[in-house]
Design a protein around this motif. Structure first.
Motif, PDB file in Angstrom:
ATOM      1  N   LEU A  42       0.976  -1.259  -0.290  1.00 18.32           N
ATOM      2  CA  LEU A  42      -0.108   0.159   0.222  1.00 18.32           C
ATOM      3  C   LEU A  42       0.866   1.408  -0.062  1.00 18.32           C
ATOM      4  O   LEU A  42       1.275   1.308   0.243  1.00 18.32           O
ATOM      5  CB  LEU A  42      -0.562   0.049   1.154  1.00 18.32           C
ATOM      6  N   ASP A  47      -3.655   3.625   1.283  1.00 15.77           N
ATOM      7  CA  ASP A  47      -4.349   3.028   2.798  1.00 15.77           C
ATOM      8  C   ASP A  47      -5.470   3.779   3.202  1.00 15.77           C
ATOM      9  O   ASP A  47      -6.367   3.477   3.402  1.00 15.77           O
ATOM     10  CB  ASP A  47      -3.309   3.091   3.530  1.00 15.77           C
ATOM     11  N   ARG A  51      -9.145   3.200   3.660  1.00 13.78           N
ATOM     12  CA  ARG A  51     -10.227   2.989   4.699  1.00 13.78           C
ATOM     13  C   ARG A  51     -11.145   3.979   4.464  1.00 13.78           C
ATOM     14  O   ARG A  51     -12.124   3.496   4.972  1.00 13.78           O
ATOM     15  CB  ARG A  51      -8.884   3.537   5.896  1.00 13.78           C
ATOM     16  N   THR A 123      -3.095  -0.398  -5.524  1.00 14.92           N
ATOM     17  CA  THR A 123      -2.977   0.515  -4.688  1.00 14.92           C
ATOM     18  C   THR A 123      -1.613   1.190  -4.601  1.00 14.92           C
ATOM     19  O   THR A 123      -1.992   2.288  -3.765  1.00 14.92           O
ATOM     20  CB  THR A 123      -2.700  -0.995  -3.392  1.00 14.92           C
TER      21      THR A 123
END
Length: 166
Positions: A42, A47, A51, A123
């Motif tokens: 990530l 990240d 989230r 990512t």
């Protein structure tokens, strides 16, 4: 010759033979010759987007046709995703978080007229594949790299503006 001299000569030969047999296997593993997918880590921004989607997104199912062209399959069934949507003057943007291959992947999509443009990304926000999906047709891979990259960057810019903690 005494038995101790023979055993001293046989062991190093066996060790050398064993190492010679295992060495090519180790080289193949590092060269990614067995078809293993590259696992990416990530990025800090990735990240935060993961989230954000996990905390505020909704669970949904994607039709399997377009993700299948991206290499994401669920044995012909719909793909479970967590989605987040947003809008601005240029239209509605959606990002889907896919975890079907045990790694996080994003699918960014938006509608342009009667065509849905989808981009698969890891990512670290590297575009992996782009697909065009007409409303009354079959999905196809976008071969125009310049168009795909420009649209992908536009969709990224939209979501980068909404990721908290920039």
């Amino acid at each position: 010759m005494s038995p101790s001299v023979v055993s001293r000569r046989v062991f190093p030969r066996r060790a050398l033979l064993g190492a010679a047999l295992l060495l090519p296997l180790g080289a193949c593993q590092n060269a990614n010759l067995f078809g293993k997918t590259k696992i990416t880590t990530l990025s800090p921004r990735g990240d935060r987007l993961v989230r954000l989607i996990q905390n505020t997104g909704t669970d949904n199912m994607m039709a399997p046709e377009a993700p299948a062209l991206m290499g994401i399959t669920n044995e012909g069934r719909d793909i479970p995703v967590r989605q987040l949507a947003g809008e601005n003057d240029s239209g509605r943007y959606v990002v889907s978080l896919v975890n079907i291959r045990k790694i996080h992947e994003f699918i960014f999509h938006r509608r342009q007229g009667d065509v849905l443009i989808l981009h698969q990304s890891d990512t670290a926000f590297a575009r992996l594949q782009s697909v065009r999906y007409p409303r009354n047709g079959k999905p196809s891979v976008i071969t125009d790299v310049a168009f795909a990259e420009a649209d992908f960057q536009q969709q990224l810019a939209f979501w980068f503006g909404r990721i908290p903690g920039r």
